[in-house]
Scaffold this motif. Structure first.
Motif, PDB file in Angstrom:
ATOM      1  N   THR A 168       0.699  -1.175  -0.137  1.00 24.55           N
ATOM      2  CA  THR A 168      -0.073  -0.006   0.042  1.00 24.55           C
ATOM      3  C   THR A 168       1.099   1.356  -0.035  1.00 24.55           C
ATOM      4  O   THR A 168       1.878   1.336   0.757  1.00 24.55           O
ATOM      5  CB  THR A 168      -1.062   0.177   1.377  1.00 24.55           C
ATOM      6  N   ILE A 169       0.392   2.245  -0.748  1.00 26.14           N
ATOM      7  CA  ILE A 169       1.243   3.630  -0.906  1.00 26.14           C
ATOM      8  C   ILE A 169       0.243   4.537  -0.431  1.00 26.14           C
ATOM      9  O   ILE A 169      -0.874   4.523  -0.970  1.00 26.14           O
ATOM     10  CB  ILE A 169       1.798   3.783  -2.240  1.00 26.14           C
ATOM     11  N   HIS A 170       1.016   5.400   0.347  1.00 25.24           N
ATOM     12  CA  HIS A 170       0.195   6.628   0.908  1.00 25.24           C
ATOM     13  C   HIS A 170       0.748   7.920   0.629  1.00 25.24           C
ATOM     14  O   HIS A 170       2.125   8.183   1.078  1.00 25.24           O
ATOM     15  CB  HIS A 170      -0.325   6.710   2.468  1.00 25.24           C
ATOM     16  N   PHE A 174       4.754   3.741   2.676  1.00 18.49           N
ATOM     17  CA  PHE A 174       4.670   2.332   2.138  1.00 18.49           C
ATOM     18  C   PHE A 174       4.586   1.157   3.302  1.00 18.49           C
ATOM     19  O   PHE A 174       5.347   1.165   4.338  1.00 18.49           O
ATOM     20  CB  PHE A 174       6.120   2.113   1.310  1.00 18.49           C
ATOM     21  N   THR A 175       3.650   0.254   2.865  1.00 20.68           N
ATOM     22  CA  THR A 175       3.542  -0.941   3.615  1.00 20.68           C
ATOM     23  C   THR A 175       3.414  -2.180   2.952  1.00 20.68           C
ATOM     24  O   THR A 175       2.712  -1.917   1.792  1.00 20.68           O
ATOM     25  CB  THR A 175       2.021  -0.905   4.446  1.00 20.68           C
ATOM     26  N   PRO A 210       3.258   1.376   8.604  1.00 23.11           N
ATOM     27  CA  PRO A 210       3.455   1.699   7.425  1.00 23.11           C
ATOM     28  C   PRO A 210       4.843   2.579   7.669  1.00 23.11           C
ATOM     29  O   PRO A 210       5.325   3.141   8.750  1.00 23.11           O
ATOM     30  CB  PRO A 210       2.460   3.017   7.308  1.00 23.11           C
ATOM     31  N   LYS A 211       5.800   2.649   6.655  1.00 23.13           N
ATOM     32  CA  LYS A 211       6.978   3.001   6.802  1.00 23.13           C
ATOM     33  C   LYS A 211       7.304   4.365   5.804  1.00 23.13           C
ATOM     34  O   LYS A 211       6.629   4.372   4.451  1.00 23.13           O
ATOM     35  CB  LYS A 211       7.932   2.001   6.130  1.00 23.13           C
ATOM     36  N   CYS A 263     -13.977  -1.938   0.243  1.00 24.87           N
ATOM     37  CA  CYS A 263     -13.635  -3.002   1.281  1.00 24.87           C
ATOM     38  C   CYS A 263     -13.347  -4.044   0.502  1.00 24.87           C
ATOM     39  O   CYS A 263     -13.959  -4.147  -0.717  1.00 24.87           O
ATOM     40  CB  CYS A 263     -14.900  -3.280   2.270  1.00 24.87           C
ATOM     41  N   SER A 264     -12.158  -4.952   0.911  1.00 25.52           N
ATOM     42  CA  SER A 264     -11.737  -6.057  -0.066  1.00 25.52           C
ATOM     43  C   SER A 264     -11.025  -6.943   0.838  1.00 25.52           C
ATOM     44  O   SER A 264     -10.394  -6.733   1.786  1.00 25.52           O
ATOM     45  CB  SER A 264     -10.993  -5.211  -1.041  1.00 25.52           C
ATOM     46  N   PHE A 265     -11.112  -8.141   0.464  1.00 29.55           N
ATOM     47  CA  PHE A 265     -10.241  -9.432   1.155  1.00 29.55           C
ATOM     48  C   PHE A 265      -9.314  -9.776   0.106  1.00 29.55           C
ATOM     49  O   PHE A 265      -8.494 -10.782   0.268  1.00 29.55           O
ATOM     50  CB  PHE A 265     -11.148 -10.619   0.877  1.00 29.55           C
ATOM     51  N   LEU A 266      -8.957  -8.713  -1.125  1.00 29.46           N
ATOM     52  CA  LEU A 266      -7.958  -8.820  -1.944  1.00 29.46           C
ATOM     53  C   LEU A 266      -6.712  -7.965  -2.075  1.00 29.46           C
ATOM     54  O   LEU A 266      -6.096  -8.040  -2.773  1.00 29.46           O
ATOM     55  CB  LEU A 266      -8.710  -9.317  -3.369  1.00 29.46           C
ATOM     56  N   SER A 267      -6.543  -7.152  -1.034  1.00 26.60           N
ATOM     57  CA  SER A 267      -5.562  -6.170  -0.863  1.00 26.60           C
ATOM     58  C   SER A 267      -4.752  -6.228   0.552  1.00 26.60           C
ATOM     59  O   SER A 267      -5.436  -6.579   1.100  1.00 26.60           O
ATOM     60  CB  SER A 267      -6.124  -4.890  -1.069  1.00 26.60           C
ATOM     61  N   ASN A 268      -3.757  -5.856   0.526  1.00 26.40           N
ATOM     62  CA  ASN A 268      -2.756  -5.637   1.481  1.00 26.40           C
ATOM     63  C   ASN A 268      -3.375  -5.102   2.640  1.00 26.40           C
ATOM     64  O   ASN A 268      -4.244  -4.123   2.390  1.00 26.40           O
ATOM     65  CB  ASN A 268      -1.705  -5.037   1.089  1.00 26.40           C
ATOM     66  N   VAL A 269      -3.443  -5.302   4.030  1.00 29.93           N
ATOM     67  CA  VAL A 269      -3.926  -4.872   5.098  1.00 29.93           C
ATOM     68  C   VAL A 269      -3.934  -3.152   4.989  1.00 29.93           C
ATOM     69  O   VAL A 269      -2.870  -2.687   4.848  1.00 29.93           O
ATOM     70  CB  VAL A 269      -3.376  -5.049   6.230  1.00 29.93           C
ATOM     71  N   CYS A 270      -4.984  -2.403   5.083  1.00 34.21           N
ATOM     72  CA  CYS A 270      -5.315  -1.128   5.007  1.00 34.21           C
ATOM     73  C   CYS A 270      -6.592  -0.733   5.469  1.00 34.21           C
ATOM     74  O   CYS A 270      -7.532  -1.276   5.233  1.00 34.21           O
ATOM     75  CB  CYS A 270      -5.158  -0.698   3.484  1.00 34.21           C
TER      76      CYS A 270
END
Lengths: 366, 366
Positions: free
Chosen positions: A266-268, A285-286, A302-303, B248-255
């Motif tokens: 994930t990117i923020h 970035f996570t 998240p880093k 919402c999703s079960f298909l992406s990295n924890v966010c």
């Protein structure tokens, strides 16, 4: 400074021209050569106010800038409704074109501009700055890292700023139907859509829907709106279904969020369009996040990743544009078509959002 | 530990029950009194695995827990399809009800449960934990600060986690049509919608639209989806038009993103549902942001605010529930209706999203 910098003519003295004039001055391969406004006094004042050297040519009309044989390229921050006329004229005069966004009021209009650029062998680029920041390149690197980021699944982009004055919301150039009829969608919405397309490597979505609840001013120009974009799974195994949403507004506190969600990463970003400060910009970035036992927390946080910027992002933009123009001048090569394609795709999505709004937020297939 | 703690019976040994059993143990005003499963062995193993004291009653059926006169309240983490039957039975047996989310498969089902609670004078609360974190109260304080935050304009919430196993996506309880037919929408979507409604002080939106691009498993259960919620300007001067989106999703990295946008302020959370760590949680607040001269940067940067948590958020949840139950037991007061109203509004929006999906993402008026 390079020996033979690209000589810019600035056409129009909008606020944003001050920032780009500074960027042209800071760039190693460009120089402000001429400034043209509808009045000589306004152009003169612009040059003085922005500390441009006395050698800069001052013109009381746009035509004179375009007629000056020493002008290599023009930077054009005119109201959008004037782009077709002046951008085509500039191309016809063989001036390379750095055109402020939104590039046109519609895709057919932009196509006229792009056709003129093609016919005259001039480079086209729109004035999007964030895409030239080194942070952007760093993020693209991570998005491409299969193990760290995985497959792209969704994107959300928000770009808002607040101007409470009635005068802004009714009379500012960005919300006048005869000057910038696209309103917030063409202004900061351009960045939201551009960021989404950039994250997908400039793939056009399969369909586009405006979100319910747009807000317009008395003249009917958009002050706030949102949209949803959808990509279907492609035939290639790595082309996944993807979705994106965006929200743009002149009615909320400054916010420039971009979040990009992959299967593994994930990117923020919180200051996506204009970084909080010039010298460096960060993002978070996570990767590979999961919950600890009993779901009491996360295994990773998240880093924060900081990317130093040697020059402001708008200077990088100018340098890249000037580099392409230099190539054409020196080697006679063809213009780089990437930038016009980027702009055109954004314009297509803007048109689709407007069409969806006209249809009461119906889904529009592309 | 209080002198007369609320005695909990745990009905069902789902994974989440481990976390809540620990929370009941940590809370100053509650204790795990009984554990019931469909088999005595499973209940026994749960008690052993989770270090529950030998004094805890072990039951090989849910009925026995409900028949035990010493059980004050039940925590019920059963599959959603079983809620109507067992929650109503629990209420009939005068057991206060901490019911895992999603509370029911539909609003009419939930209404049956709430009616049974009302008739029997038992407290209802759903198992949403984040709302009890002190961070949540701190944010609500800022949202109410007119000068710092201004008027609420938009909200975006994302809640995703990734489970790549085919087994999870086809066979996990959360995606089985006969157990949790709401799929991701009832699971993490519950939190997204709950956060949006919480930010609006539990105002139901005027209309709800599912976003294009939902993803379902082979059985037709939702694995990923999004929605858009819209509030119109009210008659009260401070009731503004507002919009919200969620994904919402079960298909992406924890966010677990939540961003809330006001005219003067912005709130950002990245670990909204489950804070990265138990001891404290942070969020970012930006107020009165504008661009510096030439739009070279921002006048303020998002400010990180850390909120210390004395106990885990699920313990705060249990304590609040046990406090309400204690009030009823001691003073004979009526149950607090706030929690059932919160749950019901979320359930209404879930129903509307499902209806919109059935209608091909048409707008659904509430």
């Amino acid at each position: 400074m390079d020996e033979n910098p690209i000589r810019f003519g600035i056409i129009g003295c909008a606020q944003i021209a001050r920032k780009v004039a500074r960027a042209i001055g800071l760039a190693h391969n460009s120089t402000v050569y001429a400034v043209g406004s509808r009045s000589f006094e306004k152009a003169k004042k612009f040059a003085l106010d922005n500390g441009l050297p006395d050698s800069v040519k001052i013109y009381g009309s746009y035509e004179e800038v375009l007629e000056d044989p020493y002008v290599d390229a023009v930077y054009m921050p005119l109201p959008t409704s004037l782009h077709v006329k002046w951008a085509i004229l500039a191309a016809t005069k063989k001036k390379h074109l750095l055109l402020e966004k939104p590039t046109a009021l519609s895709t057919p209009e932009l196509d006229q501009i792009l056709e003129a650029c093609r016919q005259n062998g001039v480079q086209f680029m729109d004035g999007t700055m964030w895409i030239h920041h080194p942070r952007t390149a760093k993020i693209k690197e991570l998005l491409s890292a299969t193990k760290l980021f995985g497959k792209l699944k969704s994107i959300h982009s928000t770009c808002t700023f607040y101007n409470e004055t009635h005068d802004f919301l009714e009379n500012n150039i960005r919300v006048k139907p005869d000057l910038d009829a696209l309103g917030v969608l063409g202004d900061v919405g351009w960045y939201c859509i551009g960021a989404i397309l950039w994250a997908t490597n400039n793939q056009l979505p399969k369909n586009v829907t405006a979100l319910p609840g747009p807000i317009r001013n008395e003249a009917g120009v958009l002050l706030a709106c949102g949209g949803s974009l959808t990509w279907l799974a492609g035939e290639e195994k790595d082309e996944e279904e993807k979705v994106a949403t965006f929200y743009c507004s002149f009615l909320s506190n400054v916010c420039m969020d971009l979040s990009i969600h992959g299967t593994h990463g994930t990117i923020h970003l919180k200051d996506h369009i204009i970084p909080c400060k010039e010298s460096s910009a960060s993002f978070e970035f996570t990767s590979g996040a999961h919950f600890t036992d009993l779901h009491l927390g996360w295994n990773v946080e998240p880093k924060k990743i900081e990317v130093v910027s040697q020059v402001p992002q708008e200077t990088t933009m100018v340098q890249e544009f000037a580099r392409l123009v230099g190539n054409i001048k020196i080697t006679g090569s063809s213009p780089d078509d990437t930038w016009s394609q980027n702009s055109r795709n954004i314009q297509i999505v803007i048109d689709a959002i407007n069409k969806s709004l006209d249809l009461g937020c119906k889904n529009v297939d592309l």
